[in-house]
Design a protein around this motif. Structure first.
Motif, PDB file in Angstrom:
ATOM      1  N   UNK A 235       0.837  -1.208   0.000  1.00  0.00           N
ATOM      2  CA  UNK A 235       0.000   0.000   0.000  1.00  0.00           C
ATOM      3  C   UNK A 235       0.869   1.254   0.000  1.00  0.00           C
ATOM      4  N   UNK A 236       1.914   1.265   0.824  1.00  0.00           N
ATOM      5  CA  UNK A 236       2.811   2.417   0.858  1.00  0.00           C
ATOM      6  C   UNK A 236       3.507   2.609  -0.484  1.00  0.00           C
ATOM      7  N   UNK A 237       3.826   1.497  -1.146  1.00  0.00           N
ATOM      8  CA  UNK A 237       4.476   1.616  -2.467  1.00  0.00           C
ATOM      9  C   UNK A 237       3.562   2.341  -3.445  1.00  0.00           C
ATOM     10  N   UNK A 238       2.266   2.093  -3.379  1.00  0.00           N
ATOM     11  CA  UNK A 238       1.351   2.747  -4.319  1.00  0.00           C
ATOM     12  C   UNK A 238       1.175   4.232  -4.013  1.00  0.00           C
ATOM     13  N   UNK A 239       1.537   4.668  -2.815  1.00  0.00           N
ATOM     14  CA  UNK A 239       1.442   6.090  -2.474  1.00  0.00           C
ATOM     15  C   UNK A 239       2.577   6.907  -3.084  1.00  0.00           C
ATOM     16  N   UNK A 240       3.612   6.241  -3.557  1.00  0.00           N
ATOM     17  CA  UNK A 240       4.762   6.950  -4.107  1.00  0.00           C
ATOM     18  C   UNK A 240       4.427   7.550  -5.470  1.00  0.00           C
ATOM     19  N   UNK A 241       5.222   8.535  -5.867  1.00  0.00           N
ATOM     20  CA  UNK A 241       4.994   9.210  -7.142  1.00  0.00           C
ATOM     21  C   UNK A 241       5.390   8.344  -8.328  1.00  0.00           C
ATOM     22  N   UNK A 242       6.220   7.341  -8.089  1.00  0.00           N
ATOM     23  CA  UNK A 242       6.649   6.474  -9.192  1.00  0.00           C
ATOM     24  C   UNK A 242       5.505   5.569  -9.638  1.00  0.00           C
ATOM     25  N   UNK A 243       5.340   5.350 -10.942  1.00  0.00           N
ATOM     26  CA  UNK A 243       4.291   4.442 -11.426  1.00  0.00           C
ATOM     27  C   UNK A 243       4.516   3.029 -10.912  1.00  0.00           C
ATOM     28  N   UNK A 244       3.428   2.295 -10.770  1.00  0.00           N
ATOM     29  CA  UNK A 244       3.516   0.926 -10.270  1.00  0.00           C
ATOM     30  C   UNK A 244       2.370   0.109 -10.841  1.00  0.00           C
ATOM     31  N   UNK A 245       2.458  -1.203 -10.637  1.00  0.00           N
ATOM     32  CA  UNK A 245       1.376  -2.122 -10.996  1.00  0.00           C
ATOM     33  C   UNK A 245       0.850  -2.724  -9.699  1.00  0.00           C
ATOM     34  N   UNK A 246      -0.369  -2.367  -9.335  1.00  0.00           N
ATOM     35  CA  UNK A 246      -1.033  -2.937  -8.164  1.00  0.00           C
ATOM     36  C   UNK A 246      -1.962  -4.035  -8.647  1.00  0.00           C
ATOM     37  N   UNK A 247      -1.883  -5.201  -8.034  1.00  0.00           N
ATOM     38  CA  UNK A 247      -2.689  -6.322  -8.502  1.00  0.00           C
ATOM     39  C   UNK A 247      -3.066  -7.217  -7.332  1.00  0.00           C
ATOM     40  N   UNK A 248      -4.204  -7.867  -7.474  1.00  0.00           N
ATOM     41  CA  UNK A 248      -4.672  -8.763  -6.428  1.00  0.00           C
ATOM     42  C   UNK A 248      -6.181  -8.874  -6.441  1.00  0.00           C
ATOM     43  N   UNK A 249      -6.742  -9.306  -5.304  1.00  0.00           N
ATOM     44  CA  UNK A 249      -8.187  -9.499  -5.181  1.00  0.00           C
ATOM     45  C   UNK A 249      -8.888  -8.152  -5.061  1.00  0.00           C
ATOM     46  N   UNK A 250     -10.179  -8.177  -4.708  1.00  0.00           N
ATOM     47  CA  UNK A 250     -11.042  -7.005  -4.837  1.00  0.00           C
ATOM     48  C   UNK A 250     -10.526  -5.754  -4.128  1.00  0.00           C
ATOM     49  N   UNK A 251      -9.752  -5.884  -3.036  1.00  0.00           N
ATOM     50  CA  UNK A 251      -9.252  -4.685  -2.354  1.00  0.00           C
ATOM     51  C   UNK A 251      -8.226  -3.936  -3.197  1.00  0.00           C
ATOM     52  N   UNK A 252      -7.592  -4.626  -4.151  1.00  0.00           N
ATOM     53  CA  UNK A 252      -6.592  -3.970  -4.995  1.00  0.00           C
ATOM     54  C   UNK A 252      -7.203  -2.894  -5.872  1.00  0.00           C
ATOM     55  N   UNK A 253      -8.512  -2.957  -6.094  1.00  0.00           N
ATOM     56  CA  UNK A 253      -9.165  -1.995  -6.973  1.00  0.00           C
ATOM     57  C   UNK A 253      -9.053  -0.570  -6.429  1.00  0.00           C
ATOM     58  N   UNK A 254      -8.782  -0.428  -5.124  1.00  0.00           N
ATOM     59  CA  UNK A 254      -8.682   0.899  -4.502  1.00  0.00           C
ATOM     60  C   UNK A 254      -7.241   1.400  -4.398  1.00  0.00           C
ATOM     61  N   UNK A 255      -6.258   0.625  -4.801  1.00  0.00           N
ATOM     62  CA  UNK A 255      -4.856   0.992  -4.595  1.00  0.00           C
ATOM     63  C   UNK A 255      -4.585   2.405  -5.102  1.00  0.00           C
ATOM     64  N   UNK A 256      -4.070   3.303  -4.236  1.00  0.00           N
ATOM     65  CA  UNK A 256      -3.927   4.725  -4.605  1.00  0.00           C
ATOM     66  C   UNK A 256      -2.684   5.009  -5.434  1.00  0.00           C
ATOM     67  N   UNK A 257      -2.545   4.342  -6.563  1.00  0.00           N
ATOM     68  CA  UNK A 257      -1.377   4.526  -7.419  1.00  0.00           C
ATOM     69  C   UNK A 257      -1.380   5.923  -8.032  1.00  0.00           C
ATOM     70  N   UNK A 258      -0.205   6.378  -8.416  1.00  0.00           N
ATOM     71  CA  UNK A 258      -0.080   7.695  -9.045  1.00  0.00           C
ATOM     72  C   UNK A 258      -0.217   7.558 -10.556  1.00  0.00           C
ATOM     73  N   UNK A 259      -0.748   8.604 -11.187  1.00  0.00           N
ATOM     74  CA  UNK A 259      -0.869   8.660 -12.649  1.00  0.00           C
ATOM     75  C   UNK A 259      -1.502   7.376 -13.185  1.00  0.00           C
ATOM     76  N   UNK A 260      -2.682   7.059 -12.738  1.00  0.00           N
ATOM     77  CA  UNK A 260      -3.366   5.834 -13.149  1.00  0.00           C
ATOM     78  C   UNK A 260      -3.685   5.868 -14.634  1.00  0.00           C
ATOM     79  N   UNK A 261      -3.222   4.834 -15.349  1.00  0.00           N
ATOM     80  CA  UNK A 261      -3.471   4.756 -16.782  1.00  0.00           C
ATOM     81  C   UNK A 261      -4.451   3.682 -17.182  1.00  0.00           C
TER      82      UNK A 261
END
Length: 659
Positions: A235-261
């Motif tokens: 979760x903390x990784x998704x708060x960073x400004x660097x782009x990331x790939x968040x994946x997993x079950x239904x809770x992953x849909x809320x991952x606060x990633x930056x610059x969501x594409x």
């Protein structure tokens, strides 16, 4: 008017009446920013309550003296503004609370992980791994359609290819590899990706595919095997400004990633995408809301579209991207029959399917898909044939093992001294076939052939490519090395005729998933079924079946052509609320925009199902929420409360049983 720095705080409370913002004074020297966790005094006793800071203002409109924030739990803003807006939108759609959504979205805090993350964030010497090679474009799809999948604001249904593909850890479904390819492509372009999948097998396969193209530091897994500490690290990784790939079950849909594409949901028809906790949001709906708010592309990936997705496709809201080559296996419906009178031959195997298994088993594994888990889905009296029922609640008795104890399928009561209500007999026999009974019978029919059982209790992801019979329940089919040499799809009629509104859709999705695991040239044999459905499955006309189902749903005012709200609670309160929304004085009732089914009455309680058009649902949902808040605000806590569940078709099935 209070004129000092003020924090507006949303309490982390399950009480509906507290699901709003409260103003608190910020003590001097306390560094409070939007999104941080705090503890604040609440109520007459000043009991401390956890909460999230939503806004920081220069002054408050409250005329009295504000209580100060008692404690800053963490300096990390774990609720970015984008996530709070999404929580508001989801809560509004579901007639629920914003705090309930944030409870699902925000990972529980792990102090040690947070301290390490803060230290690394301040350490300018931290280096990143070199990026891996970006994947090439997929050969399964037209290049223009492939690139259109992640175009900003695009919305598509994406038909996944059939078959399997090689990965470092072993075979994975070809569709999961394509999902990883798409995610890695979007990430390489500088945008973040959220991938939401149903269960642990999908998480495993997507994870293994992603790691071939994406460096580990860019991955944020929200998988079932993670500990709470690992989830918070992701979760903390998704708060960073660097782009990331968040994946997993239904809770992953809320991952606060930056610059969501891109937001991608795999197999959106799977029940596991529906949150079992209030306010019961579905990953599909959250994905659409998030895409609307951020402008990100959204993709629903599956072998055949779900009914809600098909409806959106017919409306022109979703585009479609299909594979260029036809890779779906051949399907042969079989008439129920036996090869011979040999007692070792399972009576439920048609002769053509039996011959196919005998031939295919010499080349590799054969998949046998069954409907029910356990040994037998039901029991009946050996003397008179009457269905065995529980003496406590009247529910059906079943057994998980051939010689195991029998228990009630509804209440779980153990029937140690069972006797038939009709004839008084004390002996029972299996009624129907579960995965255990099927395994037992196949073992007699194919002596010496290894049999692998895979169901909800067996976490089997892969099987070798050697001869074996793999007996699996729907969704629990493991991937075989090189693919299965044949598949038997049993219990077709039982699957289609069960008392569920989604029986057809669930059944077709389950069959297609099983067929996607076959080797090139392998054949699937559909047993226990004749008629139009069998013919359409054999011809590959599943979308025609689903389109016809969608038309019938529209004529009957059933989801997904309308939205539902199950309202339960004290009979008087429920009936008054339903009357206010459906009665002649209601502004929503004109033109048949809303009506009610029911009631189901139990003593002083009642349940109604409200049917609403999509046009009026956004207006009705806040009224339902207001009624829930009013109910929770009056009387002692032990008093029964109003409960609202949106878009749960299981309530329709329960209503049919009651009536």
């Amino acid at each position: 008017m209070t004129e000092h720095p003020v924090a507006r705080v949303l309490p982390e409370s399950r009480l509906p009446q507290l699901d709003r913002l409260f103003d608190y004074a910020i003590p001097e020297g306390m560094d409070v920013r939007p999104g941080v966790r705090v503890r604040v005094p609440m109520g007459r006793g000043g009991r401390l309550q956890a909460g999230f800071v939503v806004e920081v203002l220069e002054k408050s409109s409250y005329e009295g003296t504000l209580s100060p924030i008692e404690h800053l739990v963490s300096p990390v803003p774990v609720v970015p503004p984008e996530l709070y807006r999404l929580a508001q939108a989801v809560a509004s759609r579901q007639a629920g609370g914003v705090a309930d959504i944030l409870r699902l979205a925000v990972a529980p805090r792990a102090v040690r992980v947070e301290k390490a993350w803060l230290k690394d964030s301040d350490d300018s010497t931290v280096t990143t791994e070199p990026p891996l090679d970006s994947p090439t474009a997929s050969s399964h799809y037209d290049p223009e359609q492939w690139s259109a999948l992640w175009k900003s604001g695009a919305k598509h249904w994406w038909q996944l290819p059939y078959g399997s593909a090689s990965a470092a850890e072993g075979e994975i479904p070809a569709g999961h590899r394509e999902i990883a390819r798409l995610a890695a492509t979007v990430l390489a372009a500088g945008s973040s990706v959220v991938v939401c999948v149903p269960d642990w097998r999908d998480q495993l396969f997507v994870d293994q595919a992603l790691r071939e193209w994406v460096e580990a530091e860019a991955l944020a897994p929200f998988v079932a095997t993670e500990t709470p500490t690992e989830r918070y690290r992701s979760y903390l990784r998704t708060l960073e400004a660097r782009p990331s790939v968040a994946y997993g079950a239904r809770h992953a849909i809320y991952a606060p990633v930056s610059n969501l594409g891109l937001v991608l949901v795999l197999s959106d028809s799977d029940d596991l995408h529906r949150e079992p906790l209030a306010p019961y949001p579905h990953s599909r709906d959250v994905a659409l809301l998030r895409a609307e708010q951020t402008g990100a592309a959204v993709v629903f990936a599956s072998h055949v579209p779900s009914l809600p997705v098909l409806r959106l496709m017919q409306m022109g809201y979703l585009g479609e991207v299909r594979a260029q080559q036809h890779t779906r296996p051949r399907v042969i419906p079989t008439a129920l029959g036996r090869l011979s009178d040999d007692v070792k031959t399972p009576a439920r195997l048609p002769s053509v399917a039996y011959r196919a298994v005998v031939e295919a088993i010499t080349q590799g594994p054969v998949l046998v898909q069954v409907f029910h888990s356990g040994y037998s889905p039901g029991l009946s009296c050996r003397s008179c044939g009457e269905r065995a029922r529980c003496v406590e609640c009247g529910g059906p008795l079943k057994t998980a093992k051939r010689s195991g104890p029998i228990s009630c399928g509804w209440c779980g009561h153990l029937a140690t001294l069972w006797s038939c209500n009709e004839c008084g007999g004390s002996e029972y026999r299996p009624s129907g076939h579960g995965v255990g009974r099927t395994t037992h019978e196949l073992g007699r029919a194919f002596p010496g052939v290894p049999i692998i059982q895979s169901d909800g209790e067996s976490r089997t992801a892969r099987v070798p490519g050697t001869p074996a019979l793999v007996v699996a329940t729907r969704g629990a089919e493991p991937v075989a090395q090189g693919g299965y040499r044949a598949a038997l799809l049993l219990d077709a009629e039982s699957m289609l005729q069960r008392a569920s509104l989604n029986a057809l859709e669930d059944t077709l999705q389950g069959w297609e998933w099983a067929m996607s695991l076959l080797a090139p040239g392998a054949i699937a044999y559909l047993t226990d079924l004749e008629g139009p459905v069998a013919q359409s499955v054999a011809a590959g006309g599943l979308e025609v079946l689903l389109a016809r189902e969608l038309v019938q749903r529209g004529e009957l005012r059933m989801p997904p052509t309308v939205r539902l709200a199950a309202i339960s609670g004290p009979r008087g309160d429920v009936e008054d609320l339903v009357a206010s929304l459906t009665g002649p004085d209601s502004r929503h009732a004109a033109g048949g925009q809303v009506d009610a089914l029911g009631p189901i009455r139990h003593d002083s309680q009642a349940t109604y199902i409200l049917r609403m058009s999509y046009r009026v649902a956004p207006d009705i949902a806040p009224e339902l929420r207001a009624a829930v808040v009013r109910s929770a605000s009056k009387g002692p806590r032990q008093t029964a409360r109003l409960k609202v569940v949106m878009d749960d078709v299981d309530t329709l099935d329960a209503l049919a049983v009651e009536e």
